[in-house]
Each structure stands twice: as structure tokens, then as C-alpha cells.
Design an enzyme around this catalytic site. Structure first.
Site, PDB file in Angstrom:
ATOM      1  N   ASP A 256     -38.201 -47.897  42.481  1.00  0.00           N
ATOM      2  CA  ASP A 256     -39.642 -48.091  42.686  1.00  0.00           C
ATOM      3  C   ASP A 256     -39.903 -49.157  43.751  1.00  0.00           C
ATOM      4  O   ASP A 256     -40.764 -48.991  44.620  1.00  0.00           O
ATOM      5  CB  ASP A 256     -40.312 -48.499  41.368  1.00  0.00           C
ATOM      6  CG  ASP A 256     -40.435 -47.334  40.393  1.00  0.00           C
ATOM      7  OD1 ASP A 256     -40.094 -46.206  40.776  1.00  0.00           O
ATOM      8  OD2 ASP A 256     -40.856 -47.558  39.243  1.00  0.00           O
TER       9      ASP A 256
ATOM     10  N   HIS B 182     -36.250 -45.755  30.192  1.00  0.00           N
ATOM     11  CA  HIS B 182     -35.531 -44.565  30.625  1.00  0.00           C
ATOM     12  C   HIS B 182     -34.294 -44.338  29.751  1.00  0.00           C
ATOM     13  O   HIS B 182     -33.442 -43.517  30.090  1.00  0.00           O
ATOM     14  CB  HIS B 182     -35.085 -44.705  32.089  1.00  0.00           C
ATOM     15  CG  HIS B 182     -36.173 -45.122  33.009  1.00  0.00           C
ATOM     16  ND1 HIS B 182     -36.297 -46.416  33.483  1.00  0.00           N
ATOM     17  CD2 HIS B 182     -37.219 -44.433  33.517  1.00  0.00           C
ATOM     18  CE1 HIS B 182     -37.361 -46.496  34.253  1.00  0.00           C
ATOM     19  NE2 HIS B 182     -37.939 -45.309  34.292  1.00  0.00           N
TER      20      HIS B 182
ATOM     21  N   ASP C 285     -43.640 -31.437 -14.494  1.00  0.00           N
ATOM     22  CA  ASP C 285     -44.151 -32.669 -15.089  1.00  0.00           C
ATOM     23  C   ASP C 285     -45.472 -32.490 -15.824  1.00  0.00           C
ATOM     24  O   ASP C 285     -46.146 -33.463 -16.153  1.00  0.00           O
ATOM     25  CB  ASP C 285     -44.314 -33.746 -14.011  1.00  0.00           C
ATOM     26  CG  ASP C 285     -45.436 -33.420 -13.027  1.00  0.00           C
ATOM     27  OD1 ASP C 285     -45.880 -32.246 -12.999  1.00  0.00           O
ATOM     28  OD2 ASP C 285     -45.850 -34.331 -12.287  1.00  0.00           O
ATOM     29  N   CYS C 286     -45.850 -31.245 -16.104  1.00  0.00           N
ATOM     30  CA  CYS C 286     -47.132 -31.007 -16.782  1.00  0.00           C
ATOM     31  C   CYS C 286     -47.175 -31.721 -18.128  1.00  0.00           C
ATOM     32  O   CYS C 286     -48.186 -32.336 -18.486  1.00  0.00           O
ATOM     33  CB  CYS C 286     -47.350 -29.502 -16.966  1.00  0.00           C
ATOM     34  SG  CYS C 286     -48.913 -29.083 -17.765  1.00  0.00           S
TER      35      CYS C 286
ATOM     36  N   SER D 280     -53.477 -33.587  -9.837  1.00  0.00           N
ATOM     37  CA  SER D 280     -54.573 -32.632  -9.919  1.00  0.00           C
ATOM     38  C   SER D 280     -55.102 -32.511 -11.335  1.00  0.00           C
ATOM     39  O   SER D 280     -56.307 -32.332 -11.547  1.00  0.00           O
ATOM     40  CB  SER D 280     -54.103 -31.261  -9.416  1.00  0.00           C
ATOM     41  OG  SER D 280     -53.702 -31.336  -8.072  1.00  0.00           O
ATOM     42  N   SER D 281     -54.208 -32.604 -12.311  1.00  0.00           N
ATOM     43  CA  SER D 281     -54.636 -32.495 -13.707  1.00  0.00           C
ATOM     44  C   SER D 281     -55.619 -33.606 -14.053  1.00  0.00           C
ATOM     45  O   SER D 281     -56.646 -33.361 -14.705  1.00  0.00           O
ATOM     46  CB  SER D 281     -53.427 -32.555 -14.645  1.00  0.00           C
ATOM     47  OG  SER D 281     -52.583 -31.447 -14.450  1.00  0.00           O
TER      48      SER D 281
ATOM     49  N   THR E 117     -54.433 -20.070 -14.270  1.00  0.00           N
ATOM     50  CA  THR E 117     -54.605 -21.514 -14.392  1.00  0.00           C
ATOM     51  C   THR E 117     -55.168 -21.832 -15.770  1.00  0.00           C
ATOM     52  O   THR E 117     -55.360 -20.931 -16.607  1.00  0.00           O
ATOM     53  CB  THR E 117     -55.594 -22.048 -13.333  1.00  0.00           C
ATOM     54  OG1 THR E 117     -56.906 -21.562 -13.629  1.00  0.00           O
ATOM     55  CG2 THR E 117     -55.197 -21.621 -11.926  1.00  0.00           C
TER      56      THR E 117
ATOM     57  N   ASP F 135     -48.770 -20.014 -18.130  1.00  0.00           N
ATOM     58  CA  ASP F 135     -49.131 -21.176 -17.329  1.00  0.00           C
ATOM     59  C   ASP F 135     -49.199 -22.418 -18.216  1.00  0.00           C
ATOM     60  O   ASP F 135     -49.860 -22.395 -19.268  1.00  0.00           O
ATOM     61  CB  ASP F 135     -50.486 -20.942 -16.665  1.00  0.00           C
ATOM     62  CG  ASP F 135     -50.932 -22.140 -15.853  1.00  0.00           C
ATOM     63  OD1 ASP F 135     -50.344 -22.379 -14.786  1.00  0.00           O
ATOM     64  OD2 ASP F 135     -51.851 -22.842 -16.316  1.00  0.00           O
ATOM     65  N   PRO F 136     -48.523 -23.511 -17.830  1.00  0.00           N
ATOM     66  CA  PRO F 136     -48.501 -24.704 -18.688  1.00  0.00           C
ATOM     67  C   PRO F 136     -49.877 -25.348 -18.853  1.00  0.00           C
ATOM     68  O   PRO F 136     -50.192 -25.876 -19.925  1.00  0.00           O
ATOM     69  CB  PRO F 136     -47.532 -25.642 -17.970  1.00  0.00           C
ATOM     70  CG  PRO F 136     -47.509 -25.168 -16.551  1.00  0.00           C
ATOM     71  CD  PRO F 136     -47.702 -23.694 -16.626  1.00  0.00           C
TER      72      PRO F 136
END
Length: 582
Positions: A118, A225, A407-408, A450-451, A499, A562-563
Site C-alpha cells: 500500500d 490478512h 421432560d413432560c 411451552s407448558s 396436543t 400425547d403426554p
């Protein structure tokens, strides 16, 4: 011996990638133009340069957005690009200088990173331009703090270069002379230092990686570089890496030391070398600010992002610049350069960055109303529900392993244990609505996932239908219907989607008959609802999952109920059993 292959690149060809990238930048920025026949990006409004100093910088490509991204009013007038990691040719540099001169610029300042290629090519173009009558000066940026004893080539030019673009651009925009700008940025350069760290190499398009870095290692002090650094070590935490970098940069025994004192006001640039995630960059930025403040520095401005990259290198560089109020004013001046960030002009240090949240009634921790006639019954029901969920924990986990993460049972057990603890230290209020609100807050906090959100939605919506102490059977049915509708509305699941709704929906439909049931017939309706819930849960064996995590699993692998639906059926059964005993 394993042969290293070229890294994948989302380009059309290695030969054309630089030209196409420059074209892409210019086509996306109305304030930029390309100089035909050259890899030169110019301001589209060159007429505004008349009587002012023009700024030209550049270097090899692969460091985007440097340097073309910093072309605009208040920064560079033009930038010239070479091939990837290669200095631009003198002919293109000269073409850019002459174009700026012909636009009426009073002089041209070349801002050059300290690399031999440069310096040579920009220097040659400067000499040629002088022969054409152009007033040209060159400032060389050498801000690398890596080497304690730099070679004759000197310190490398790194990300501190773009800070010089900004300050020089602001001075030029004010109409300062070429001599004044050179003197000011030369002074500022004494207070700029940069150091990089990398977790991976990078690769020029069509070529193999520039160097090898074993898994779990990082390299301190490498060049943009891929030039070797000064130290390899195992990857450490962000806090530890930042502390090591600042220690190295400010080591008084080093000839590359950036001398900082307590109370110094700093501009900080946390630069992504290419492949760090924004999350990592934010973590590193926090570490930098905290580390500097702990050392007594005042962090006046912070810029964090990709400013001078090394293709896809996973790493970052840290640039620190001592700043006076005059420098901060120049730094804050407006620019139209597309790659310059929209920065805050307030000091980062010394400000209160935490805001207190609005106090909201949580339900679980508020003062409860006194017990009422139904309190003992509701307590017994809750105790039975909790013991049932704990007994069914393993069964629910087993069902969930076939359709989820197994894990329900654990999440329902967490909620059950939280309610048991709550019952030990709280009275059950006589108002059912207040109880449901308290339970909603409790499962939201303790159940998780979510539960937890679904049950909290159900209980929150249901509680609104039990305000004022309503506790007759039809009111409970109406509350459950409202809760189920909330779960459907926000969860997106419906009857037949495999569900918990498949157990809850038929049960609630049955319970709605309580509105017209003769006195004494409530228990029969409840038992029928329990049977409907059990049948609905069992029906999920043959249903295709259309919602929830199970929807991502092949239908032929889902052969068990479904659990979530089984859990709902178990809860309703426990409620009926407890009420029947009463």
C-alpha cells in the site's frame, strides 16, 4: 495427510467477485458511483468537493465494508480497491486522485494502512499526481499493538484507519486546509491502538485457509490478512480474552504500547473480523466497557460491528482512541457514508442504563383475601392434583421421549412441587379468581417452557371469569372454556392436532352442560367430562401431530398417546376424585 480444500463461498467466481461486490455496493447506495475501468468508488456529488480537501483511501478487498463503505459526505471522497488481500494498482489510485482534482478539490489526502504494498503503490501514485500539479499528502496509519519490538516495517495498519477516515472527513467537510488536516490526524494517531484475536483462519476465494488453528485454540495479535500473531492459547471466556487484550495493548514495556492513564476519555471500536455472531459481539462489547471502566477509563463512545473484516475470519479486533472534546465533536459529525453506524453522541460511562420495571400485580405474591367457605375444598383439590402429577412423572416422561425431549413429566412435577411449597405458606383465598391468578403466576415462573406458558394462559384467562367470588359450577365451566380458548388462540393448536387440546376440548364441552344441570347433578357431569378427557387423550395415538414439537417427527414414529393430553386427563381425574371425597 489430509488435503485442505478451498472454503465454500457464495460468489459467482473468484475472478469476478471483487468487481461484482463493488457493483453491488454502488447499486445499493445512490450516493456512490464507480469510476469506469477502475475499481474506484466515488461520491456521486463530487461537485460538492470544490474548494475543499478530498480524501482517498483503499487497499485490498476482503475487508468489507472497508474502504468503499466509508465513501460519503463527511468521510472519504473515494476509495480504491485491489484484488482480495492485494494492494490496488498505482494506475487506479492515480485515476482516483486526478478525478478528485478535476472536480475542484483544493488538495487530496491519501490515508494509507502501513503495509509495504500500500505504501509503495499509493506513494508512487502520489508522486505521479504531483507531477500533474495536484497538491497531495499521505498519512500512514500504523495502529497495531501486537508486537513488543516491531520490525523495520513498523506496526501494521488496522481498524484504527476508519477512525482517521471519520476525523479527517469531518475536518475536510468543515473546509480545513490540507496542512491542518495532516497535522491533526498525525497527532491523533499517537493515541490510537488496535489488537486482534482470532478463533479461526480465513480463506481467499478459490484458495485454502490462510493458516491452521487447532480446535480450541485462539491467536492473539494476528493481521487482517491472516498474518501470524504473537501468541496462541486456548480459547478463554470473553471477559478473560478482553482483559488479556487490553493488558497487551497497554504494556508499558512494549514499543507498541498505547499509553493510557486513569481518567482518559476513550472512543472504543469493537470490530467483528467477519464471522462472530451478533450475540458474541454484544457479549464482548460489554466486557470491553466493563474492563475499561474498572481501570478508571471513561468510555465516551462505542461502535460495535463489522468495520474492517478479514473475509470469514471468526474473531474480533479492539481499537481504542484517546479523545478530547474536539475529537468527540469531529467523531459525532454527520456523514452519509453507508457503512458508518448511527451512533449515540452521549457518553457511555457515567450514565444510568438501567430502568426500573413498572410494578405489576403478580398474583402469587400479593396479599391474599381471607379464606372462604370453599377454601378447604380448593386446597384438597390442589393437593390431589399435585400428588397425581408427581406419581405420573415417569409415565409422562416416557411418553414424551417418543415425541419430544422426554421432560413432560419433569415440567409438570416442577409445577406440582412449586404449588405444594406455595400451599405451605399461603392461605387459599375464598375468591377462586384470585387463586387462579396466583397459580398462573406460579406456573409461569416455576414450570417453564411451552407448558408453563400454556397453563399460565389457561389460568390467567380463567381467572377473569371468577372475579367477585363467583364459585358455582357453571362459573367454573365458563372459566375453563375461556382458558381453553386462550390456549387455542395463542398456542395455535386445535382439536385433532395431537396436543393437550384433544383432552381438554371434549372435557370442557361436557362441562358447559353445567349451565343447565339440575342441582345435585354436577358430579355426574364432571365424571362424564373426565371420561371425555381420557378418551380424547387416548385418541391421540392415531392422530398426526400438527402442532408442538411432535409435529416435526414422522407420523409412523408416534404410536403412543400425547403426554400433554394425558397430563390434562390426569389433572381432571384428580379434581373429580378430590371433589367426590368431599
Amino acid at each position: 495427510m489430509e488435503v485442505r480444500k478451498p472454503q465454500k463461498k457464495l460468489i459467482n467466481s473468484a475472478v469476478d467477485c471483487v468487481d461484482e461486490a463493488l457493483c453491488g455496493l454502488v447499486r445499493a447506495s445512490s450516493g456512490l458511483s464507480l469510476l469506469r475501468g477502475h475499481r474506484v468508488v466515488l461520491r456521486s456529488d463530487l461537485d460538492r468537493l470544490r474548494g475543499k480537501v478530498a480524501l482517498l483511501s483503499g487497499g485490498g478487498s476482503g475487508h468489507e465494508p472497508a474502504h468503499a463503505g466509508y465513501v460519503g459526505a463527511g468521510m472519504l471522497s473515494a476509495a480504491v480497491a485491489g484484488a482480495v488481500f492485494a494492494s490496488p494498482p498505482p494506475a487506479s489510485i492515480l485515476a482516483a486522485i486526478l478525478c478528485l482534482h478535476s472536480a475542484g478539490a483544493s488538495g487530496v489526502l491519501l490515508i494509507v494502512k502501513n503495509y509495504t504494498g500500500d505504501r509503495l503503490n499509493f506513494g508512487l501514485a502520489a508522486e505521479q499526481a504531483r507531477n500533474h500539479g495536484v497538491d497531495v499528502e499521505m498519512v500512514v496509519v500504523a495502529d497495531d499493538c501486537a508486537f513488543t519490538c516491531p520490525s523495520k516495517a513498523g506496526k501494521r495498519g488496522l481498524c484504527g484507519t476508519i477512525l482517521i477516515h471519520k476525523l479527517a472527513g469531518a475536518l475536510a467537510d468543515k473546509g480545513c486546509s490540507l496542512v491542518h488536516i495532516v497535522a491533526k490526524v498525525t497527532e491523533v494517531l499517537q493515541g490510537i491502538g488496535t489488537l486482534g484475536v482470532s478463533l479461526s483462519p480465513c480463506s481467499v476465494p478459490g484458495c485454502r485457509p490462510s493458516f491452521e488453528l487447532p480446535p480450541g485454540d485462539m491467536e492473539l495479535g494476528l493481521g487482517i490478512h491472516g498474518e501470524p500473531g504473537v501468541k496462541r492459547s486456548k480459547v478463554a471466556t470473553a471477559d478473560e480474552v478482553v482483559s488479556t487484550m487490553i493488558d497487551h495493548m497497554t504494556n508499558a514495556a512494549s514499543q507498541s504500547c498505547l499509553h493510557l492513564r486513569t481518567g482518559d476519555v476513550l472512543v472504543v471500536c469493537v470490530n467483528n473480523l467477519g464471522a462472530l455472531s451478533r450475540l458474541e459481539m454484544a457479549v464482548v462489547t460489554r466486557a470491553v466497557i466493563v474492563c475499561l471502566e474498572n481501570r478508571g477509563m471513561v468510555v465516551a463512545r462505542v461502535m460495535a460491528g463489522s468495520f474492517m473484516t478479514s473475509l470469514e475470519m471468526a474473531g474480533m479486533s479492539l481499537t481504542l482512541m484517546r479523545a478530547s472534546q474536539e475529537i468527540l465533536k469531529l467523531f459525532d459529525a454527520k456523514t452519509s457514508a453507508p457503512a458508518w453506524p448511527n451512533l449515540s453522541s452521549g457518553s457511555m460511562s457515567g450514565r444510568d442504563y438501567l430502568m426500573e420495571p413498572t410494578t405489576v400485580s403478580s398474583g402469587a405474591h400479593d396479599d391474599m383475601q381471607p379464606e372462604g367457605p370453599q377454601s378447604p375444598v380448593m386446597r384438597k383439590v390442589l393437593e390431589r392434583v399435585c400428588s397425581t402429577l408427581l406419581e405420573r412423572q415417569d409415565e409422562l416422561n416416557t411418553l414424551d421421549r417418543a415425541s419430544g425431549d422426554g421432560d413432560c413429566g419433569n415440567t409438570h412435577a416442577q409445577a406440582a412441587k412449586a404449588i405444594q411449597v406455595w400451599l405451605q405458606s399461603h392461605v387459599v383465598p375464598g375468591c377462586p379468581g384470585q387463586l387462579l391468578s396466583a397459580l398462573a403466576a406460579l406456573v409461569q415462573e416455576k414450570m417453564g417452557g411451552s407448558s408453563g406458558a400454556l397453563y399460565s394462559l389457561f389460568l390467567t384467562a380463567a381467572s377473569g371469569h371468577m372475579i367477585g367470588g363467583r364459585s358455582h359450577a357453571a362459573a367454573w365451566a365458563s372459566a375453563m372454556h375461556a382458558g381453553m380458548q386462550a390456549m387455542r388462540r395463542y398456542g395455535g393448536a386445535d382439536l385433532g392436532d395431537r396436543t393437550m387440546i384433544d383432552a381438554l376440548h371434549p372435557a370442557v364441552d361436557e362441562l358447559m352442560k353445567l349451565d343447565s344441570t339440575s342441582p345435585g347433578g354436577e358430579m355426574a357431569v364432571l365424571k362424564a367430562a373426565v371420561q371425555k378427557a381420557a378418551a380424547g387423550a387416548e385418541s391421540t395415538r392415531s392422530l398426526a401431530a400438527k402442532a408442538g414439537r411432535a409435529s416435526y417427527i414422522a407420523a409412523e414414529r408416534l404410536t403412543l398417546p400425547d403426554p400433554g393430553a394425558k397430563a390434562v386427563a390426569a389433572i381432571l381425574s384428580a379434581v373429580a376424585e378430590a371433589l367426590e371425597e368431599q
